[in-house]
Scaffold this motif. Structure first.
Motif, short mmCIF file in Angstrom:
data_model
loop_
_atom_site.label_atom_id
_atom_site.label_comp_id
_atom_site.label_asym_id
_atom_site.label_seq_id
_atom_site.Cartn_x
_atom_site.Cartn_y
_atom_site.Cartn_z
N LEU A 186 54.79 90.29 9.44
CA LEU A 186 54.71 88.89 9.01
C LEU A 186 53.96 88.76 7.69
CD1 LEU A 186 53.91 86.81 12.23
CD2 LEU A 186 55.93 86.63 10.79
N ASN A 187 52.85 89.48 7.55
CA ASN A 187 52.01 89.32 6.36
C ASN A 187 52.60 89.99 5.14
OD1 ASN A 187 49.19 87.92 6.79
ND2 ASN A 187 49.73 88.93 8.70
N VAL A 188 53.35 91.04 5.32
CA VAL A 188 54.04 91.65 4.18
C VAL A 188 55.04 90.65 3.60
CG1 VAL A 188 55.73 93.41 3.52
CG2 VAL A 188 53.72 94.04 4.86
N ARG A 189 55.62 89.82 4.44
CA ARG A 189 56.65 88.87 3.98
C ARG A 189 56.06 87.65 3.27
NH1 ARG A 189 61.73 89.47 5.51
NH2 ARG A 189 62.12 87.24 5.29
N GLY A 190 54.77 87.32 3.49
CA GLY A 190 54.19 86.23 2.72
C GLY A 190 53.22 85.37 3.48
N PHE A 233 45.45 99.62 -4.45
CA PHE A 233 45.37 98.51 -3.49
C PHE A 233 45.71 97.16 -4.13
CE2 PHE A 233 42.69 101.70 -1.46
CZ PHE A 233 43.09 101.61 -0.15
N ALA A 234 45.66 97.09 -5.46
CA ALA A 234 45.90 95.80 -6.14
C ALA A 234 47.37 95.56 -6.44
CB ALA A 234 45.09 95.75 -7.43
N LYS A 235 48.22 96.51 -6.14
CA LYS A 235 49.64 96.35 -6.44
C LYS A 235 50.25 95.27 -5.55
CE LYS A 235 49.63 99.63 -9.51
NZ LYS A 235 49.78 99.30 -10.96
N ILE A 236 50.96 94.36 -6.17
CA ILE A 236 51.59 93.25 -5.46
C ILE A 236 53.08 93.55 -5.26
CG2 ILE A 236 52.17 90.79 -5.59
CD1 ILE A 236 49.25 91.34 -5.05
N ASN A 237 53.56 93.31 -4.06
CA ASN A 237 54.97 93.50 -3.78
C ASN A 237 55.79 92.53 -4.63
OD1 ASN A 237 57.56 92.73 -2.22
ND2 ASN A 237 56.90 94.62 -1.20
N ALA A 263 55.38 88.86 -3.28
CA ALA A 263 54.13 88.47 -3.95
C ALA A 263 52.94 88.58 -3.00
CB ALA A 263 54.22 87.05 -4.52
N THR A 264 52.87 89.65 -2.23
CA THR A 264 51.76 89.92 -1.32
C THR A 264 51.24 91.34 -1.57
OG1 THR A 264 53.28 90.74 0.40
CG2 THR A 264 52.66 88.41 0.49
N PRO A 265 49.95 91.59 -1.28
CA PRO A 265 49.40 92.95 -1.42
C PRO A 265 49.84 93.83 -0.25
CG PRO A 265 47.69 91.46 -0.66
CD PRO A 265 48.92 90.62 -0.91
N ALA A 266 51.11 94.21 -0.25
CA ALA A 266 51.73 94.87 0.91
C ALA A 266 51.06 96.21 1.22
CB ALA A 266 53.22 95.06 0.66
N LEU A 293 49.35 97.22 4.88
CA LEU A 293 49.76 98.36 5.69
C LEU A 293 48.59 99.29 6.00
CD1 LEU A 293 53.16 99.17 3.93
CD2 LEU A 293 52.86 98.20 6.20
N VAL A 294 47.75 99.54 5.00
CA VAL A 294 46.63 100.46 5.20
C VAL A 294 45.65 99.92 6.23
CG1 VAL A 294 44.57 101.44 4.11
CG2 VAL A 294 46.78 101.60 2.97
N PHE A 295 45.22 98.68 6.07
CA PHE A 295 44.15 98.16 6.94
C PHE A 295 44.69 97.74 8.31
CE2 PHE A 295 42.20 97.90 2.74
CZ PHE A 295 41.08 98.67 3.00
#
Length: 523
Positions: free
Chosen positions: A155-159, A333-337, A341-344, A348-350
């Motif tokens: 869910l959070n990867v999607r926005g 870690f700062a790369k945005i999908n 437009a989320t820090p995917a 995923l890591v955390f």
């Protein structure tokens, strides 16, 4: 949109619900374990933690409206105390957020498992347990929790807009349900003589009261979530103080109401075995309504606590995003999908870290017929919160002295004027009181929580090692801070947030400072 820019999709109600999803759900988690620890003095434990929580809320209302960036307490500590302490604060808060994911996912399915006997011909969640030496593994509960974390990650990867919508639905339902339970419980069941009896004759030992009081802080953890999404909130300088203060009042009222209600309805011992669904236990004791209220409360409890786990995913990813932008973590870690437009990557890591913590908690030895997972995770939750909040209060005091020019749309009340380096500054008395309160709770956590005093410092130590390796690789100083143009950064943040009034005030204050400095040099 620039690759490293977060989208501002969070409204007034969304901002409040991000906080309520994190804090309002805590009573669904904390009521049972705190009542079992503090017994008849459980309301006292809740009150002590709640008063400190109120001060934390006022502190965050000031800092988040003045510095509306992702990162929350870590960013304020970075501004106030420098890079190294910013890393320590960030590590403590990341611990909290990943524990938030795992703890609340566990409790969410604890409430969901209220319905399990209806589906499995009378079997409860702990009936699905295998014994591995001293370990009593509730394997079904574990599998449910892991699956729940995976769904939140997706869910959070999607926005954040999807997550915010889920928060608003679940939070509204939870507020209505809590209000109905509290009113019906006090009117139909609550007995003040039972409260007095518990208070006078069912008192814990001093060590157990200290343990319960320090554990009670988890009933109020999560306020920082509002500041974590400040960079994605519309008009944050205006919205955040209102939502933070409203959240403090509503959560404090509900927490105290539930703790007093519980003492006047059931003896503390009845919460044993109901650590995973304590509010459903309370609802089930309400006559007439109980047959409907208990399952309804369990369903809403499962939803709101699950949403609170969702806020942990958001906060952990936004915090690591902020830390990487300030060279405290690798820029990876700062790369945005680009699509969502989320820090995917950070999500995923955390989320993966939360899965590891969940496995650790479920595989911790415990007594038969009881899962140790909730107790283990709650211990670590209290350590991360108190450590992070302590550094935030110190940063508040330092920033009042060294950065008096940044506009503060909201200030903690009760300030005294002092002179510092030849200029007047306002010193927050409540900020100093909050610092002492959080320090007290941190000491209690270290003294009374076996898991926290070992695993917590190990976690901080590992974060420091990663920080040292990263800084050495890039030739950055270890203990000194990198040079940063905070003034330009503040202007850019206020411009991006469309806080034009604050921007004008800031530029005017800097101009006045420069004129005074030139006059001093001429003299």
């Amino acid at each position: 949109m620039h690759q490293s820019e977060l989208r501002r999709d969070v409204s007034v109600w969304g901002s409040y619900m991000w906080g309520y999803a994190a804090v309002g759900a805590d009573i669904y988690t904390a009521l049972g374990i705190i009542t079992l620890a503090a017994l008849g003095l459980a309301p006292v434990a809740f009150l002590a933690a709640g008063l400190v929580f109120a001060l934390v809320g006022l502190c965050y209302a000031e800092l988040a409206s003045a510095y509306p960036l992702a990162g929350g307490g870590q960013y304020y500590t970075l501004r106030g105390l420098g890079d190294f302490w910013g890393l320590v604060a960030g590590a403590a808060l990341v611990l909290d957020y990943t524990i938030d994911i795992s703890l609340f996912a566990v409790v969410a399915f604890g409430y969901f498992n209220y319905f399990l006997p209806w589906l499995t011909f009378g079997h409860h969640a702990l009936d699905f347990t295998v014994t591995l030496g001293p370990i009593h593994l509730a394997w079904l509960w574990l599998l449910e929790t892991l699956a729940g974390i995976v769904v939140l990650t997706w869910l959070n990867v999607r926005g954040i807009r999807i997550s915010t919508g889920l928060n608003e639905i679940a939070g509204t339902a939870a507020i209505i349900a809590q209000a109905v339970i509290v009113v019906a419980g006090f009117v139909l069941v609550w007995k003040p003589d039972l409260v007095a009896k518990q208070f006078l004759y069912n008192q814990p030992s001093l060590s157990r009261l200290a343990f319960g009081s320090s554990l009670a802080i988890i009933a109020f953890v999560g306020l920082e979530t509002i500041s974590q999404v400040a960079q994605e909130t519309r008009r944050p300088a205006t919205i955040i103080p209102r939502t933070s203060i409203g959240l403090v009042i509503s959560v404090l009222l509900f927490a105290m109401a539930f703790s007093v209600l519980a003492m006047g309805m059931v003896p503390p011992s009845e919460f044993r075995g109901h650590e995973g669904d304590p509010v459903a236990l309370i609802a089930g004791h309400i006559p007439v309504l109980g047959i409907v209220a208990a399952p309804l409360t369990a369903a809403i409890g499962a939803l709101i606590v699950y949403v609170s786990a969702n806020s942990g995913v958001v906060s952990a990813s936004r915090l690591s995003y902020s830390m990487s932008q300030f060279q405290l973590l690798p820029n990876w870690f700062a790369k945005i999908n680009p699509k969502y437009a989320t820090p995917a990557r950070a999500i995923l890591v955390f989320s993966g870290v939360a899965i590891v913590q969940t496995l650790f908690a479920f595989f911790t030895p415990g007594p038969p017929g009881k899962s140790a997972a909730i107790d283990v995770l709650a211990d670590l939750y209290a350590f991360g919160a108190t450590t992070g909040y302590l550094l935030v209060f110190i940063s508040l005091l330092v920033l009042r002295l060294y950065d008096p020019y940044t506009p503060r749309p909201y200030q903690m009340p009760f300030n005294i004027q002092l002179r510092f380096r030849g200029r007047p500054v306002w010193f927050p008395l409540l900020g100093a009181l909050g610092l002492l309160g959080v320090l007290f709770f941190l000491v209690m956590v270290i003294l009374t929580h076996d898991t926290a005093r070992v695993v917590g410092p190990i976690w901080i130590g590992l974060a420091v090692l990663i920080y040292v390796a990263y800084r050495r690789r890039h030739g950055y100083p270890l203990l000194k801070s990198l040079p940063r143009d905070w003034e330009t950064a503040t202007k850019q943040v206020l411009q991006a947030a469309e806080e034009f009034k604050s921007l004008e005030e800031y530029e005017a204050a800097l101009a006045e400072r420069d004129i005074a400095e030139r006059a001093r040099l001429l003299d």
